[in-house]
Each structure stands twice: as C-alpha cells, then as structure tokens.
Enzyme design. Structure first.
Site, PDB file in Angstrom:
ATOM      1  N   GLY A  61       0.829  -1.205   0.000  1.00 48.49           N
ATOM      2  CA  GLY A  61       0.000   0.000   0.000  1.00 48.49           C
ATOM      3  C   GLY A  61       0.863   1.255   0.000  1.00 48.49           C
TER       4      GLY A  61
ATOM      5  N   SER B 158      -3.920  -3.014  -0.317  1.00 48.27           N
ATOM      6  CA  SER B 158      -2.790  -3.825   0.146  1.00 48.27           C
ATOM      7  C   SER B 158      -3.263  -5.216   0.555  1.00 48.27           C
ATOM      8  CB  SER B 158      -2.150  -3.118   1.350  1.00 48.27           C
ATOM      9  OG  SER B 158      -1.130  -3.900   1.900  1.00 48.27           O
TER      10      SER B 158
ATOM     11  N   CYS C  53       2.621   1.267  12.105  1.00 48.92           N
ATOM     12  CA  CYS C  53       3.743   1.951  11.467  1.00 48.92           C
ATOM     13  C   CYS C  53       4.297   3.070  12.324  1.00 48.92           C
ATOM     14  CB  CYS C  53       3.313   2.516  10.122  1.00 48.92           C
ATOM     15  SG  CYS C  53       2.501   1.291   9.118  1.00 48.92           S
TER      16      CYS C  53
HETATM   17  N1  PLP Z   1      -2.512   3.166   4.160  1.00 54.01           N
HETATM   18  C1  PLP Z   1      -3.181   2.806   5.263  1.00 54.01           C
HETATM   19  C2  PLP Z   1      -4.486   3.469   5.585  1.00 54.01           C
HETATM   20  C3  PLP Z   1      -2.676   1.798   6.089  1.00 54.01           C
HETATM   21  O1  PLP Z   1      -3.344   1.446   7.188  1.00 54.01           O
HETATM   22  C4  PLP Z   1      -1.457   1.186   5.742  1.00 54.01           C
HETATM   23  C5  PLP Z   1      -0.865   0.165   6.624  1.00 54.01           C
HETATM   24  O2  PLP Z   1      -1.159   0.071   7.784  1.00 54.01           O
HETATM   25  C6  PLP Z   1      -0.810   1.598   4.569  1.00 54.01           C
HETATM   26  C7  PLP Z   1      -1.374   2.593   3.802  1.00 54.01           C
HETATM   27  C8  PLP Z   1       0.467   0.966   4.138  1.00 54.01           C
HETATM   28  O3  PLP Z   1       0.228  -0.301   3.589  1.00 54.01           O
HETATM   29  P1  PLP Z   1       1.416  -1.369   3.504  1.00 54.01           P
HETATM   30  O4  PLP Z   1       1.635  -1.876   4.894  1.00 54.01           O
HETATM   31  O5  PLP Z   1       0.924  -2.402   2.568  1.00 54.01           O
HETATM   32  O6  PLP Z   1       2.585  -0.641   2.978  1.00 54.01           O
END
Ligand code: PLP
Length: 392
Positions: free
Chosen positions: A71, A200, A327
């Site tokens: 994502g 994702s 994250c």
């Molecule tokens: N966008 C949102 C709203 C998310 O919650 C996340 C991951 O927690 C991401 C983007 C990033 O996705 P990925 O973990 O696949 O990089």
C-alpha cells in the site's frame, strides 16, 4: 494460554486458501510472466486472471490495475508521481489524518516548494468538507483522502468530497487510500468520482509485500520505477507472483461474503465496546461511532494508564492490540491522528486500537473485555501503591 488477536489493522493472518495459492505459485506455476516459453505463458495467464479478479471487485478495467509491493508504494506512486509531475503547477490537498504513506511524501513535496494544503478533521476524525471546498482551486493537481482511517476507523465522506472536487477542481487527480477498507467495505470509484485507489494484501488475509494501484487511464503520469517495463511499463520489476496469486484469492474470498463478515466484525466491536463501557465506566471511545465508524476498528482510551503499559500488560495475558497504527507505534510521539481530532493529551496517551477480522468472535470480545478490566484494576492498584510508597 489462548491468544486473542485484535490487531488486524496492523496485519492479518494469511488464510489457508491464500497461503496455498502462494505455495502453488512458488512451486508449480513458478514461471516468470515475462518469459516467452510455455512456463512464462502460463504464469502470464495466471497474472491476468488475478488482475481480472480485482477488476471485478472494483468494477474497473483490468488494464488500469498495477500490482505494486504494498500500500505504501501505491500511495507513493500517486503522491510522488502525480505530485511531482503536476504539483509544480498546481495545488496538492491531503487530509491531516492520512497514513504516513500519503502524509510523509506530501510533506516532502512541501519541502520541494509545492503548494500542499492539509484538510482539518472534526473531533470524530471526519474531514471538514467546508474546508476542502475552500481549499479547492481550478489549478488543484491532486487531492488524496483515505477511505477508512487506520487508527480510528472513521469513514470519510468520499461521495460528497468527490462532488466538490469535480465541481471546483475538475482537472484534479482524486486519489483514495483504501488500504483499511478494501475487502471489508464496498468501494465505488464511480460514486466517489475518483481517479486512483491504493490497496494492500496483508490487511485482508494475503501475505505482506503485495499491493495494487488502480489508476484511471486518462490520468496517467510518468512512472517512478524504470527497468524491464513490467506492468505495461508503469511499474517495472518482476511481478511478485506468489503474493499476487494469494492476494487475488484473498480478495475473492472477502468479496464473496463481505456483508456477512462485516456484520460479524460489527458484533465483535459492539460487544467489546459495550462490555468495556459497563466494566470500565471512565473509558472513552475515540473517533466516529455508528455508521461513520468502520466495524473492524475500535479506538478507546483508558485515562490514567499509558498505552504502552496497557499494551504490554494485555500482551502478557495473550491479548494483542495496538497503541496506534503499527507503522507509528514504535515512535515515542503521541498519535498525530488523535491530536488532529483535538483530543486532550491524557486521552491520546492512553489510547488503544482494537482491530478485528472475520476470524474473531463475540466470545473473544467478552473475554478480551474481562482481561482489559482486570488489567486496569491491577495497574491502578500498582499505581496507588507506588503513590503511597512515595508519600511514606
Ligand atoms: N494506508 C493505510 C491506511 C494503512 O493502514 C497502511 C498500513 O497500515 C498503509 C497505507 C500501508 O500499507 P502497507 O503496509 O501495505 O505498505
């Protein structure tokens, strides 16, 4: 000790079907879809079949879909790619509660001299549509608003936002980060009038390391990644075939029974929330409630108990939760999202995110509420004893 996993917005368990699809792609149909021999052709066929699954789920054309590594990459392609190529000439607008995968590249564009504006949210984490309207100019290049917030579950009013964008900034590229909603809530690119969408795999029971970007054909901009010209030249790099196969199976499974799974997660959320409100009367719900909050995310504060302390105490009893988004939870800063909602520090510092999947049950919600209430009693006692000791 039985474990309860309520951290599904961080990542989900891979379903058996998805894992089997990945295994098959690694051990049986392991060709490179770019190879011109029979094995390559077979892999290429499977790649297109998988792309077709997403085209059906999203009701878009398969040749507007690009597999990515996650994502974060999908978001960056849009914000950095479109932002860089079009942002020099126009404004970029993102919500203040975006995931770092959108927020951080947007901040970089600020440092590169682009005109980037951030939309405020209300106390429930919902964007201020009046502010969006006032920020839109006819030279707006890009607007990025997420569907479901990863920390609070707030569902953004994308149809309303789409209408405003189309009337006030018809040339703007409208991007939606749907990483937290794809496979759980319906997505309508037509109703929202959007041009790009990020999703994702690992949030919907596929493995980590696979994502997808939908980008409307007419809205193309130069690629960020150059190389072998895979994904029709837009995203070079040998396709992650095992991830793609698993992602397609996982997406198909989610879409086959989406309302049923959603209702199940809603029951789990309601049970946990209502039971906690009875057992821990001073707990607080952070963010949108009712149909403005997604069924799979519940954010609550337990004033007086720091999130990290609570998280690790719960973990010791087999209950896995998060103090915010996965994250950002390793950073010592409090949640930017809860701060944007104007919550007091005491509420931010004691916030816990519970996030559910179709594998969770109402019984788990009841058991979790008991564990949380018991933990709060223990931690409060420790705190009182500490205070008394210091006084003595
Ligand atoms: N966008 C949102 C709203 C998310 O919650 C996340 C991951 O927690 C991401 C983007 C990033 O996705 P990925 O973990 O696949 O990089």
């Amino acid at each position: 000790m039985t474990e309860i996993y309520f951290d599904n917005s961080a990542t989900t368990k891979v379903s058996e079907k998805a894992a089997n699809a990945a295994y098959r792609a690694m051990t049986e149909n392991y060709g490179n879809p770019s190879s011109v021999h029979r094995r390559g052709a077979a892999a290429f066929h499977e790649l297109n079949e998988a792309r077709g699954v997403f085209a059906k789920c999203l009701n878009v054309s398969a040749d507007e879909l690009y597999f990515t590594s996650c994502g974060t990459e999908s978001d960056n392609i849009v914000v950095q790619g479109a932002g860089k190529s079009r942002g020099k000439q126009g404004r970029i607008i993102v919500s203040s509660v975006e995931h770092p995968a959108v927020y951080e590249p947007a901040k970089r564009l600020v440092s590169q001299g682009c005109d980037v504006r951030f939309i405020d949210v209300d106390k429930n984490g919902i964007i201020d549509l009046d502010m969006l309207e006032s920020l839109l100019t006819d030279d707006t290049a890009l607007v990025s608003i997420m569907h479901v917030n990863n920390e609070t579950g707030a569902i953004q009013p994308l149809s309303e936002a789409g209408k405003l964008i189309r009337s006030k900034a018809p040339l703007a590229l409208f991007h939606v980060d749907a990483v937290q909603s794809f496979g759980r809530l319906p997505i309508s690119v037509a109703d929202w009038q959007i041009d790009a969408l990020s999703i994702s795999g690992h949030k919907i029971h596929a493995p980590k390391g696979i994502g997808m970007l939908w980008l409307r054909k007419e809205r193309n901009f130069p690629p960020l990644m150059f190389g072998g010209g895979q994904e029709r030249g837009f995203r070079s790099g040998t396709e992650n075939m095992s991830g793609i196969m698993a992602f397609a199976v996982a997406a198909g499974d989610c879409y086959a029974d989406m309302p049923k799974y959603y209702a199940g997660m809603q029951q789990v959320k309601d049970t946990l929330c209502q039971t906690l409100q009875k057992l821990v009367p001073d707990c607080l719900v952070n963010g949108a409630v009712g149909d403005k909050g997604a069924a799979h995310i519940l954010n609550m504060s337990f004033p007086g108990i720091r999130s990290e302390v609570m998280l690790h105490s719960l973990e010791a009893k087999g209950l896995f939760v998060s103090a915010g988004s996965a994250c950002t939870s390793k950073s010592s800063k409090g949640s930017r999202i809860l701060a944007a909602m104007g919550l007091p520090e005491s509420q931010i510092d004691s916030a816990i995110r519970f996030s559910f999947s179709r594998y969770n049950t109402v019984d788990q919600a009841r058991a979790a509420a008991d564990i949380i209430a018991e933990t709060i009693d223990e931690l409060s006692l420790v705190k009182q004893l500490g205070k008394r000791k210091r006084r003595n």
